[in-house]
Design an enzyme around this catalytic site. Structure first.
Site, mmCIF file in Angstrom:
data_model
loop_
_atom_site.group_PDB
_atom_site.id
_atom_site.type_symbol
_atom_site.label_atom_id
_atom_site.label_comp_id
_atom_site.label_asym_id
_atom_site.label_seq_id
_atom_site.Cartn_x
_atom_site.Cartn_y
_atom_site.Cartn_z
ATOM 1 C CE LYS A 47 -0.382 -0.322 5.048
ATOM 2 N NZ LYS A 47 -1.226 -0.858 6.127
ATOM 3 N NE ARG A 106 -6.991 0.027 10.860
ATOM 4 C CZ ARG A 106 -5.704 -0.132 10.529
ATOM 5 N NH1 ARG A 106 -4.852 0.872 10.634
ATOM 6 N NH2 ARG A 106 -5.265 -1.284 10.075
ATOM 7 C CG HIS A 126 -4.242 -4.714 11.882
ATOM 8 N ND1 HIS A 126 -3.168 -5.250 11.205
ATOM 9 C CD2 HIS A 126 -3.883 -3.434 12.193
ATOM 10 C CE1 HIS A 126 -2.206 -4.326 11.101
ATOM 11 N NE2 HIS A 126 -2.622 -3.233 11.699
ATOM 12 N NE ARG A 157 -3.086 -8.037 7.666
ATOM 13 C CZ ARG A 157 -3.692 -8.558 8.735
ATOM 14 N NH1 ARG A 157 -4.258 -9.752 8.679
ATOM 15 N NH2 ARG A 157 -3.756 -7.865 9.859
ATOM 16 C CE1 TYR A 166 12.569 32.506 3.437
ATOM 17 C CE2 TYR A 166 12.718 30.111 3.367
ATOM 18 C CZ TYR A 166 12.477 31.332 2.726
ATOM 19 O OH TYR A 166 12.146 31.336 1.408
ATOM 20 C CB CYS A 184 14.126 26.437 2.384
ATOM 21 S SG CYS A 184 15.408 27.425 3.171
ATOM 22 C CG ASP A 239 11.913 24.311 -3.289
ATOM 23 O OD1 ASP A 239 10.961 23.527 -3.377
ATOM 24 O OD2 ASP A 239 11.790 25.556 -3.326
#
Ligand SMILES: *Cc1c(COP(=O)(O)O)cnc(C)c1O
Length: 381
Positions: A42, A139, A169, A225, A271, A319, A321
């Protein structure tokens, strides 16, 4: 969904598919080859790339694939996988016909769902379903004996459905304290016995995640799993030392310095000018930021990267990027930067990065965004 093939940037994730294969082989060996393995892919294979991860897991012996969403399962079918695939989350009843057409198994736990889905489905091959029971996760899933009996009677009377599995689970399989785990396991055992009295037991009975499959294989019925540890990552820090074999991490994160400069005492970085040099320092700029999933909190709590096997602390705020690191000397532009992975015998693990952010291993590869290309290698050949 696929990661881009070509990239113009010097920041990348390296995924070692050989390690995924190896982790699956090792876990099968550690369980005495008694259990089937469902490879959980997933969230695009926990950020590693679902199709590539699934192929590596199948090579290691996985016989089932698991996803959270129907679209993720369809992606695998369209990539050519013909083994069974289970959607672990809830799918809308009106999408049951699509699942059936793709021969994808669905998780079910509502009697009304069966009725609504049957009304939408064309005649033909039955839809494979796994009944989800809630034994303490809170859940999704059926909880009481009455609900379970009622559901089983409905599903077995409907030719549109084939009960292929029953599962639950665990909430605490990755904790040292095991009493809650044992209570859930006991309850599931009761449910399996009850199921056997109402219908013929389905071929797949499964409760374990990675932690349970590795720690308690004799409590995993027919299959477990295998998610996080298939990628070579520990389910939790507290059981890291007691795993039955050495996990091989598949995920590394690298970049390259794009600028190196010398700054003077009193000069500040990034910054907010929160970092100020006390003496003459070399500062390198690394082209990765929070838009790549490299969280701003990596700059606090002692975050660092590796350059030529040495630690270089992250200085100033991360920052969007880019970010800056303090170098021990005048490194060349283009020098490789290791954010996660091994460099000359030193290593920053996914667990290190997770603990820096106060989170779990799972979140780290998932949060490295699609903007960071995945490059595939195999240490196995
Ligand atoms: C994600 C998931 C798993 C995999 O768990 P890991 O701890 O990653 O091994 C197993 N079962 C279900 C229902 C899940 O949602």
């Amino acid at each position: 969904m696929a990661f881009q093939e070509h990239s113009y940037r010097d920041t990348w994730v390296e995924v070692d598919l050989g390690n995924i294969t190896r982790n699956v082989e090792q876990v099968i060996r550690s369980t005495g080859q008694q259990l089937d393995v469902m490879a959980v892919v997933k969230a695009d294979g926990y950020g590693h790339g679902a199709v590539r991860a699934a192929a590596a897991a199948v090579q290691g012996g996985a016989v089932f694939l698991g996803t959270a969403l129907l679209e993720e399962a369809i992606e695998l079918r369209e990539a050519g996988f013909d083994l069974p695939i289970l959607v672990l989350g809830r799918t809308r009843p009106e999408d049951a016909e699509t699942a059936r057409e793709y021969n994808i198994s669905l998780t079910v736990f509502q009697k009304e769902w069966l009725e609504e889905a049957a009304a939408c489905m064309a005649p033909g091959q039955a839809l494979s379903v796994h009944l989800k029971t809630d034994t303490g996760m809170g859940r999704i899933g059926l909880r009481s004996d009455e609900e379970i009996i009622d559901f089983l009677e409905t599903v077995s009377s409907q030719p549109a459905f084939d009960l292929e599995g029953i599962f639950t689970h665990f909430a605490t399989a990755d904790e040292q304290e095991t009493s809650y785990f044992y209570r859930q396991h006991e309850r599931f055992k009761e449910i399996v016995e009850l199921t056997g009295k109402i219908v013929q037991l389905p071929p797949y009975i499964h409760c374990g995640n990675s932690a349970a499959g590795m720690r308690f294989p004799d409590r995993c019925f027919t299959m477990f799993r295998f998610g996080i540890s298939m990628y070579g990552l520990t389910p939790s820090a507290e059981i890291n030392e007691e795993l039955p074999f050495a996990l091989q991490p598949a995920f590394s994160l690298y970049s390259r310095l794009v600028q190196v400069k010398k700054i003077s005492p009193g000069e500040s970085i990034s910054y907010g000018a929160t970092y100020t040099a006390e003496k003459e320092e070399y500062i390198g700029t690394v082209p990765i930021g929070y838009a790549d999933g490299w969280n701003r909190h990596h700059s606090t709590n002692g975050g660092y990267v590796l350059i030529n096997g040495e630690k270089a602390p992250i200085v100033g705020r991360v920052c969007m990027d880019q970010m800056m690191v303090r170098l021990s000397g005048p490194e060349e532009t283009g020098t490789k930067v290791t954010l996660i992975g091994k460099d000359n015998g030193t290593e920053i693990t996914v667990l290190d990065a997770a603990e820096r952010l106060g989170t779990i291993t799972y979140e780290i590869p998932c949060m490295i965004s699609k903007r960071v290309p995945r490059k595939y290698i195999s240490s196995r050949n």
